[in-house]
Design a protein around this motif. Structure first.
Motif, PDB file in Angstrom:
ATOM      1  N   ALA A 173       0.838  -1.202   0.000  1.00 24.76           N
ATOM      2  CA  ALA A 173       0.000   0.000   0.000  1.00 24.76           C
ATOM      3  C   ALA A 173       0.871   1.249   0.000  1.00 24.76           C
ATOM      4  CB  ALA A 173      -0.920  -0.017   1.221  1.00 24.76           C
ATOM      5  N   ARG A 174       1.979   1.200   0.720  1.00 22.31           N
ATOM      6  CA  ARG A 174       2.901   2.332   0.755  1.00 22.31           C
ATOM      7  C   ARG A 174       3.570   2.509  -0.609  1.00 22.31           C
ATOM      8  NH1 ARG A 174       6.404   0.912   5.160  1.00 22.31           N
ATOM      9  NH2 ARG A 174       4.553   1.270   6.453  1.00 22.31           N
ATOM     10  N   TRP A 175       3.952   1.389  -1.230  1.00 20.18           N
ATOM     11  CA  TRP A 175       4.574   1.471  -2.554  1.00 20.18           C
ATOM     12  C   TRP A 175       3.628   2.074  -3.584  1.00 20.18           C
ATOM     13  CZ3 TRP A 175       7.034  -4.115  -2.619  1.00 20.18           C
ATOM     14  CH2 TRP A 175       8.171  -4.110  -1.793  1.00 20.18           C
ATOM     15  N   ALA A 176       2.343   1.760  -3.435  1.00 17.64           N
ATOM     16  CA  ALA A 176       1.354   2.229  -4.413  1.00 17.64           C
ATOM     17  C   ALA A 176       1.225   3.745  -4.401  1.00 17.64           C
ATOM     18  CB  ALA A 176      -0.001   1.584  -4.135  1.00 17.64           C
ATOM     19  N   THR A 177       1.651   4.396  -3.316  1.00 22.30           N
ATOM     20  CA  THR A 177       1.618   5.858  -3.277  1.00 22.30           C
ATOM     21  C   THR A 177       2.814   6.468  -3.989  1.00 22.30           C
ATOM     22  OG1 THR A 177       2.824   6.004  -1.159  1.00 22.30           O
ATOM     23  CG2 THR A 177       0.423   5.756  -1.046  1.00 22.30           C
ATOM     24  N   ARG A 178       3.823   5.621  -4.259  1.00 24.76           N
ATOM     25  CA  ARG A 178       5.038   6.121  -4.912  1.00 24.76           C
ATOM     26  C   ARG A 178       5.213   5.582  -6.335  1.00 24.76           C
ATOM     27  NH1 ARG A 178       7.385   4.490   0.330  1.00 24.76           N
ATOM     28  NH2 ARG A 178       8.549   2.827  -0.710  1.00 24.76           N
ATOM     29  N   HIS A 179       4.484   4.537  -6.670  1.00 25.97           N
ATOM     30  CA  HIS A 179       4.579   3.922  -7.997  1.00 25.97           C
ATOM     31  C   HIS A 179       3.188   3.835  -8.611  1.00 25.97           C
ATOM     32  CE1 HIS A 179       8.748   2.572  -7.211  1.00 25.97           C
ATOM     33  NE2 HIS A 179       8.325   2.367  -5.977  1.00 25.97           N
ATOM     34  N   ASN A 180       3.153   3.549  -9.893  1.00 30.46           N
ATOM     35  CA  ASN A 180       1.874   3.444 -10.604  1.00 30.46           C
ATOM     36  C   ASN A 180       1.315   2.034 -10.409  1.00 30.46           C
ATOM     37  OD1 ASN A 180      -0.306   3.740 -12.284  1.00 30.46           O
ATOM     38  ND2 ASN A 180       0.869   4.223 -14.125  1.00 30.46           N
ATOM     39  N   ILE A 181       0.711   1.813  -9.229  1.00 29.30           N
ATOM     40  CA  ILE A 181       0.173   0.504  -8.866  1.00 29.30           C
ATOM     41  C   ILE A 181      -1.285   0.663  -8.462  1.00 29.30           C
ATOM     42  CG2 ILE A 181       0.401  -1.502  -7.343  1.00 29.30           C
ATOM     43  CD1 ILE A 181       3.303  -0.669  -6.833  1.00 29.30           C
ATOM     44  N   GLN A 182      -2.152  -0.188  -9.000  1.00 33.92           N
ATOM     45  CA  GLN A 182      -3.551  -0.220  -8.576  1.00 33.92           C
ATOM     46  C   GLN A 182      -3.966  -1.654  -8.291  1.00 33.92           C
ATOM     47  OE1 GLN A 182      -6.559   0.662 -11.573  1.00 33.92           O
ATOM     48  NE2 GLN A 182      -5.060   0.388 -13.236  1.00 33.92           N
ATOM     49  N   LYS A 213      -7.176  -4.528  -7.969  1.00 37.37           N
ATOM     50  CA  LYS A 213      -8.538  -4.867  -8.380  1.00 37.37           C
ATOM     51  C   LYS A 213      -8.922  -6.261  -7.854  1.00 37.37           C
ATOM     52  CE  LYS A 213      -8.881  -2.194 -12.671  1.00 37.37           C
ATOM     53  NZ  LYS A 213      -9.232  -2.280 -14.124  1.00 37.37           N
ATOM     54  N   HIS A 214     -10.203  -6.445  -7.606  1.00 35.92           N
ATOM     55  CA  HIS A 214     -10.765  -7.741  -7.192  1.00 35.92           C
ATOM     56  C   HIS A 214     -10.061  -8.340  -5.967  1.00 35.92           C
ATOM     57  CE1 HIS A 214     -13.008  -7.701 -10.946  1.00 35.92           C
ATOM     58  NE2 HIS A 214     -11.867  -7.531 -11.603  1.00 35.92           N
ATOM     59  N   PRO A 215     -10.093  -7.673  -4.827  1.00 38.97           N
ATOM     60  CA  PRO A 215     -10.812  -6.439  -4.507  1.00 38.97           C
ATOM     61  C   PRO A 215      -9.963  -5.187  -4.726  1.00 38.97           C
ATOM     62  CG  PRO A 215      -9.971  -7.397  -2.509  1.00 38.97           C
ATOM     63  CD  PRO A 215      -9.562  -8.333  -3.611  1.00 38.97           C
ATOM     64  N   SER A 216     -10.646  -4.037  -4.829  1.00 42.81           N
ATOM     65  CA  SER A 216      -9.929  -2.776  -4.945  1.00 42.81           C
ATOM     66  C   SER A 216      -9.501  -2.316  -3.553  1.00 42.81           C
ATOM     67  CB  SER A 216     -10.831  -1.723  -5.600  1.00 42.81           C
ATOM     68  OG  SER A 216     -11.998  -1.515  -4.816  1.00 42.81           O
ATOM     69  N   TRP A 217      -8.440  -1.538  -3.525  1.00 42.31           N
ATOM     70  CA  TRP A 217      -7.908  -1.041  -2.260  1.00 42.31           C
ATOM     71  C   TRP A 217      -8.248   0.427  -2.086  1.00 42.31           C
ATOM     72  CZ3 TRP A 217      -2.427  -3.098  -0.670  1.00 42.31           C
ATOM     73  CH2 TRP A 217      -2.399  -4.506  -0.782  1.00 42.31           C
ATOM     74  N   ASN A 218      -8.518   0.817  -0.858  1.00 42.79           N
ATOM     75  CA  ASN A 218      -8.752   2.217  -0.536  1.00 42.79           C
ATOM     76  C   ASN A 218      -7.436   2.807  -0.047  1.00 42.79           C
ATOM     77  OD1 ASN A 218      -9.873   4.692   0.065  1.00 42.79           O
ATOM     78  ND2 ASN A 218     -10.719   4.036   2.033  1.00 42.79           N
ATOM     79  N   LEU A 219      -6.657   3.347  -0.971  1.00 42.57           N
ATOM     80  CA  LEU A 219      -5.318   3.849  -0.662  1.00 42.57           C
ATOM     81  C   LEU A 219      -5.392   5.282  -0.130  1.00 42.57           C
ATOM     82  CD1 LEU A 219      -3.511   2.441  -3.805  1.00 42.57           C
ATOM     83  CD2 LEU A 219      -3.353   1.563  -1.473  1.00 42.57           C
TER      84      LEU A 219
END
Length: 293
Positions: A276-285, A287-293
């Motif tokens: 989740a922390r990496w997703a704030t610094r990289h283009n990561i999303q 799905k199935h389930p989606s995350w509330n970042l």
């Protein structure tokens, strides 16, 4: 008579300059060959991932994708109906021996890269014709501790992979280098403040897969991976740990046992917090389930 010594001296100097030039040319030639072989030149691939070759030559993983689908092996993928979406993404990354046959509607059918644990290598070898011949277009990246992956003839898993490389020359089999393994330990410690070895934990295949995906992909879509809070929610979905092993232990039960075990477990929940922390610094999303970042 005086001119002759001058001519001889000139010749000697010329010969010395010629010899020096030849030595310099040989030295620069050596540098060029070395750079090509060991990856210090340009466009030589990812140095943390080295191909297993019978000739012993160095070849690093040379792959780059604009967009990647990282497909989890989680039971969350059951009834996700994400197969068509996954297959339309540039590169598809899977883990261990997670099958596609019979699950195409949910997980897709293409596999570009498969990240494999040392413990799952025997499962691939058991069905070697499929993985290393039929799926010859797939790139395999194997991780494991030094005791299993050492290359001095005493690494049982490396020896098994070397045998597959000899038997199937077209198979693209890579091992994560010892230096890259240590780098991943450092990443875990930097993110958590804890030494992985001292906590008695092993990094999961998912962790190495996320690292590789960030190394090779501009954008990453992760399918079927739960966040670090999922198992604490009262209304969570109960699914099997693997989508292809539906009668086994549930995913959250497996996560909770591993997170709390003192030695030998994977810190699945902690790793999800890191993602989740990496997703704030990289283009990561996700799905199935989606995350509330």
């Amino acid at each position: 008579m005086k001119a002759q010594p001058r001519v001889q001296m000139f010749r000697r100097r010329w010969i010395c300059l010629l010899c020096l030039s030849l030595l310099l040319l040989l030295w620069f030639g050596h540098l060029i060959v070395r750079d090509a072989e060991y990856g210090t030149g340009q466009n030589t691939g990812l140095r943390g991932y080295k191909r297993i070759r019978t000739d012993g030559k160095s070849q690093f993983l040379d792959i780059h994708c604009d967009s990647c689908a990282l497909v989890s092996s989680s039971g969350q993928m059951l009834y996700a109906n994400a197969g068509e979406e996954i297959d339309q993404i540039g590169c598809v990354i899977r883990m261990n021996n997670a099958p596609t046959r019979g699950f195409e509607k949910d997980v897709g059918g293409r596999t570009s890269v498969r990240v494999v644990s040392h413990t799952s290598v025997p499962l691939l070898v058991k069905n070697e014709q499929y993985y290393f011949r039929q799926e010859a277009d797939t790139t395999y990246v194997v991780w494991g501790p030094e005791r299993n992956m050492r290359q001095d003839g005493k690494g049982p898993v490396f020896n098994l992979l070397l045998k597959m490389a000899a038997k199937y020359p077209k198979a693209k089999i890579y091992a994560i280098t010892r230096e890259k393994m240590e780098d991943c330990d450092n990443v875990f410690q930097n993110e958590t403040g804890k030494n992985r070895r001292k906590t008695g934990a092993f990094l999961s295949t998912g962790f190495f897969t996320m690292i590789l995906a960030m190394d090779m992909c501009d954008s990453i879509t992760v399918f079927g991976m739960i966040d670090n809070n999922h198992c604490s929610r009262a209304n969570r979905s109960v699914v099997p740990y693997h989508y292809y092993e539906q009668n086994r232990v549930s995913e959250c039960r497996m996560y909770q046992v591993h997170e709390s075990t003192r030695r030998g477990g994977h810190r699945f929940i902690t790793e999800k917090l890191i993602y989740a922390r990496w997703a704030t610094r990289h283009n990561i999303q996700f799905k199935h389930p989606s995350w509330n970042l």
